[in-house]
Motif scaffolding. Sequence first.
Motif, PDB file in Angstrom:
ATOM      1  N   ASP A 315       0.852  -1.188   0.000  1.00 36.36           N
ATOM      2  CA  ASP A 315       0.000   0.000   0.000  1.00 36.36           C
ATOM      3  C   ASP A 315       0.893   1.245   0.000  1.00 36.36           C
ATOM      4  OD1 ASP A 315      -1.734   2.088   0.488  1.00 36.36           O
ATOM      5  OD2 ASP A 315      -2.778   1.104   2.147  1.00 36.36           O
ATOM      6  N   PRO A 316       0.778   2.109  -1.026  1.00 36.39           N
ATOM      7  CA  PRO A 316       1.622   3.316  -1.058  1.00 36.39           C
ATOM      8  C   PRO A 316       1.490   4.186   0.187  1.00 36.39           C
ATOM      9  CG  PRO A 316       0.551   2.981  -3.177  1.00 36.39           C
ATOM     10  CD  PRO A 316      -0.059   1.991  -2.237  1.00 36.39           C
ATOM     11  N   ALA A 317       0.367   4.092   0.879  1.00 40.05           N
ATOM     12  CA  ALA A 317       0.199   4.871   2.113  1.00 40.05           C
ATOM     13  C   ALA A 317       1.158   4.407   3.199  1.00 40.05           C
ATOM     14  CB  ALA A 317      -1.241   4.767   2.607  1.00 40.05           C
ATOM     15  N   ASP A 318       1.737   3.222   3.035  1.00 42.13           N
ATOM     16  CA  ASP A 318       2.653   2.675   4.034  1.00 42.13           C
ATOM     17  C   ASP A 318       4.119   2.893   3.688  1.00 42.13           C
ATOM     18  OD1 ASP A 318       0.700   1.695   5.761  1.00 42.13           O
ATOM     19  OD2 ASP A 318       0.496  -0.179   4.653  1.00 42.13           O
ATOM     20  N   LEU A 319       4.398   3.628   2.623  1.00 44.22           N
ATOM     21  CA  LEU A 319       5.791   3.870   2.257  1.00 44.22           C
ATOM     22  C   LEU A 319       6.544   4.552   3.402  1.00 44.22           C
ATOM     23  CD1 LEU A 319       5.506   4.968  -1.461  1.00 44.22           C
ATOM     24  CD2 LEU A 319       7.062   3.204  -0.592  1.00 44.22           C
ATOM     25  N   TYR A 320       7.689   3.989   3.739  1.00 42.94           N
ATOM     26  CA  TYR A 320       8.613   4.533   4.748  1.00 42.94           C
ATOM     27  C   TYR A 320       7.989   4.640   6.140  1.00 42.94           C
ATOM     28  CZ  TYR A 320      10.866   5.584   0.363  1.00 42.94           C
ATOM     29  OH  TYR A 320      11.405   5.472  -0.908  1.00 42.94           O
ATOM     30  N   ALA A 321       6.970   3.831   6.386  1.00 43.81           N
ATOM     31  CA  ALA A 321       6.351   3.773   7.710  1.00 43.81           C
ATOM     32  C   ALA A 321       6.924   2.599   8.484  1.00 43.81           C
ATOM     33  CB  ALA A 321       4.835   3.639   7.591  1.00 43.81           C
ATOM     34  N   PHE A 322       7.187   2.828   9.766  1.00 44.00           N
ATOM     35  CA  PHE A 322       7.744   1.798  10.628  1.00 44.00           C
ATOM     36  C   PHE A 322       6.934   1.725  11.914  1.00 44.00           C
ATOM     37  CE2 PHE A 322      11.064   3.118   7.795  1.00 44.00           C
ATOM     38  CZ  PHE A 322      11.668   1.926   7.433  1.00 44.00           C
ATOM     39  N   ARG A 323       6.995   0.547  12.546  1.00 46.87           N
ATOM     40  CA  ARG A 323       6.211   0.315  13.767  1.00 46.87           C
ATOM     41  C   ARG A 323       6.670   1.247  14.887  1.00 46.87           C
ATOM     42  NH1 ARG A 323       6.932  -3.072  18.151  1.00 46.87           N
ATOM     43  NH2 ARG A 323       8.774  -3.980  17.172  1.00 46.87           N
ATOM     44  N   THR A 324       5.704   1.776  15.610  1.00 44.79           N
ATOM     45  CA  THR A 324       6.005   2.599  16.783  1.00 44.79           C
ATOM     46  C   THR A 324       6.627   1.719  17.858  1.00 44.79           C
ATOM     47  OG1 THR A 324       4.034   3.927  16.317  1.00 44.79           O
ATOM     48  CG2 THR A 324       5.061   4.180  18.483  1.00 44.79           C
ATOM     49  N   PRO A 325       7.854   1.999  18.274  1.00 48.50           N
ATOM     50  CA  PRO A 325       8.458   1.146  19.301  1.00 48.50           C
ATOM     51  C   PRO A 325       7.901   1.454  20.680  1.00 48.50           C
ATOM     52  CG  PRO A 325       9.942   2.930  18.760  1.00 48.50           C
ATOM     53  CD  PRO A 325       8.774   3.047  17.812  1.00 48.50           C
ATOM     54  N   SER A 326       7.875   0.453  21.526  1.00 48.31           N
ATOM     55  CA  SER A 326       7.613   0.690  22.936  1.00 48.31           C
ATOM     56  C   SER A 326       8.764   1.504  23.518  1.00 48.31           C
ATOM     57  CB  SER A 326       7.498  -0.636  23.685  1.00 48.31           C
ATOM     58  OG  SER A 326       7.501  -0.423  25.082  1.00 48.31           O
ATOM     59  N   LEU A 327       8.467   2.299  24.525  1.00 47.58           N
ATOM     60  CA  LEU A 327       9.499   3.136  25.139  1.00 47.58           C
ATOM     61  C   LEU A 327       9.945   2.610  26.497  1.00 47.58           C
ATOM     62  CD1 LEU A 327       8.167   6.675  24.163  1.00 47.58           C
ATOM     63  CD2 LEU A 327       9.809   5.208  22.963  1.00 47.58           C
ATOM     64  N   ARG A 328       9.533   1.413  26.856  1.00 46.01           N
ATOM     65  CA  ARG A 328       9.992   0.851  28.120  1.00 46.01           C
ATOM     66  C   ARG A 328      11.499   0.580  28.063  1.00 46.01           C
ATOM     67  NH1 ARG A 328       6.467   0.302  32.135  1.00 46.01           N
ATOM     68  NH2 ARG A 328       4.454   1.195  31.519  1.00 46.01           N
ATOM     69  N   ASN A 329      12.206   1.068  29.091  1.00 49.65           N
ATOM     70  CA  ASN A 329      13.672   0.936  29.180  1.00 49.65           C
ATOM     71  C   ASN A 329      14.385   1.595  28.009  1.00 49.65           C
ATOM     72  OD1 ASN A 329      13.624  -0.401  31.655  1.00 49.65           O
ATOM     73  ND2 ASN A 329      13.455  -2.400  30.699  1.00 49.65           N
ATOM     74  N   VAL A 330      13.740   2.576  27.390  1.00 43.10           N
ATOM     75  CA  VAL A 330      14.327   3.212  26.208  1.00 43.10           C
ATOM     76  C   VAL A 330      15.639   3.907  26.535  1.00 43.10           C
ATOM     77  CG1 VAL A 330      13.057   5.392  26.480  1.00 43.10           C
ATOM     78  CG2 VAL A 330      13.775   4.643  24.197  1.00 43.10           C
ATOM     79  N   ALA A 331      15.814   4.352  27.767  1.00 43.48           N
ATOM     80  CA  ALA A 331      17.064   5.023  28.128  1.00 43.48           C
ATOM     81  C   ALA A 331      18.263   4.086  28.034  1.00 43.48           C
ATOM     82  CB  ALA A 331      16.963   5.600  29.539  1.00 43.48           C
ATOM     83  N   ALA A 332      18.008   2.767  28.001  1.00 48.00           N
ATOM     84  CA  ALA A 332      19.098   1.785  27.974  1.00 48.00           C
ATOM     85  C   ALA A 332      19.297   1.150  26.610  1.00 48.00           C
ATOM     86  CB  ALA A 332      18.833   0.686  29.011  1.00 48.00           C
TER      87      ALA A 332
END
Length: 440
Positions: A315-332
């Motif tokens: 689907d062209p609407a999905d070009l260059y789209a990536f899954r939103t990552p969880s931010l748990r422990n993101v500082a590490a």
Amino acid sequence: MRRLAAPALIASLAGLSAGATGNAPPVAPVDPGGFREVDPDMAALGQLLFFDPVLSGNRNIACATCHHPGLGTADGVALSLGEGGTGLGPDRVADPSNLPEQRIPRNAPGLFNLGHESFTVMFHDGRLELDEARESGIRTPLGTEMEMGFASVLSAQSMFPVLSPDEMAGHYSENEISQAVRIGRITGEGGAWDLLTDRLEVIPDYRAAFTEVFGPEDIRFTEVSDALAAFIELEWRADDSPFDRYLRGAADLPADAARGAVLFYGEAGCSSCHSGPFQTDNGFHATGLVQFGPGKRGRFETHLRDEGRYRVTGDPADLYAFRTPSLRNVAATAPYGHDGAYPDLPGFIRAHLAPRAAWDAYDAATVPIPALPGEDPFMAARDPEMRAAILGAVSFEDRALSEAEIADLVAFLGSLTDEAALDGRLGIPETVPSGLPVER
């Protein structure tokens, strides 16, 4: 440091979302009922498998090579070297006697909370996801060839790194696993998964452990996957951070983290995508991140693009789209982004807010990326057509926050750190049944 009591923050958050339905805050504590009960014996077996290189074609790479507990369950570099690399994390280098054919094209993600029922899609592009309309219950790149009987999507995802020549299987034809992958023999007798379980069958300690957990029948790779998933679920469950305790009314937050939370769920707009109990909507969004590395492509393709979700849906609407990552422990879990483009959180937040300005100011010298002889990993980042295509998919305008606001957001993200999950519950085993080295 001055702290803001939990009721004050909840009141602030409630004020952000007040409307016709009342003033319920836009975030709630994690529901512990969303985690499955883990069989401790299965998790203990999964621990050994996770750290044992026996599951790689050349017996030289374990799951832990790219998802190491000492590196926040990732590997501390932007784009990893799998097969053809030696060493761990930022110290990993290309082996001059067996150079990688290609570096891994996407950043190694963290593994926190993946056993929770809210995680129904896996990988940066979501190419594996829960799909109850399918007989297997899971949609995967293998389609109808996918084996049945996985305990979860987390279990199913572990079946794929072992098939990747650049990750674990090895270069074409240099071992029986990579040879099976090359000719497309994945499932069934003589397939890549079958060959890997044959290795485990002849190791007495593994045979005994599988008998104890699953029974005396021949080992199936779905059982290997289920054990790996059980270990990940137990080891890296992360739902007791300061922010979790804050929401449960059991603790206060430092004032800067509390201000960051109000920004996150309010004016900064972070929660429009980083929503839910683990700060992810599990959706896919084009955010204009700088692209570098080999791109995500088939072996017959020569481009350097990574088109993200589009490669799954068409689907062209999905070009260059990536899954939103969880931010748990993101500082590490630095570096950040689907290709690890930013080495620290303040830099990533600035780029996330203003991707067009970020391309203009991008400094490749800051990227932690192991060298690969003969490769220029930043060709894509300098390509004006690539830039135009990626930024053209972004639907929002550049904007900025003050440095003080960014600092508060970073403080809030730090409050999502669960130290017990970072430390792990079972830890790194001293030895593994294969007798192969354990990376520490």
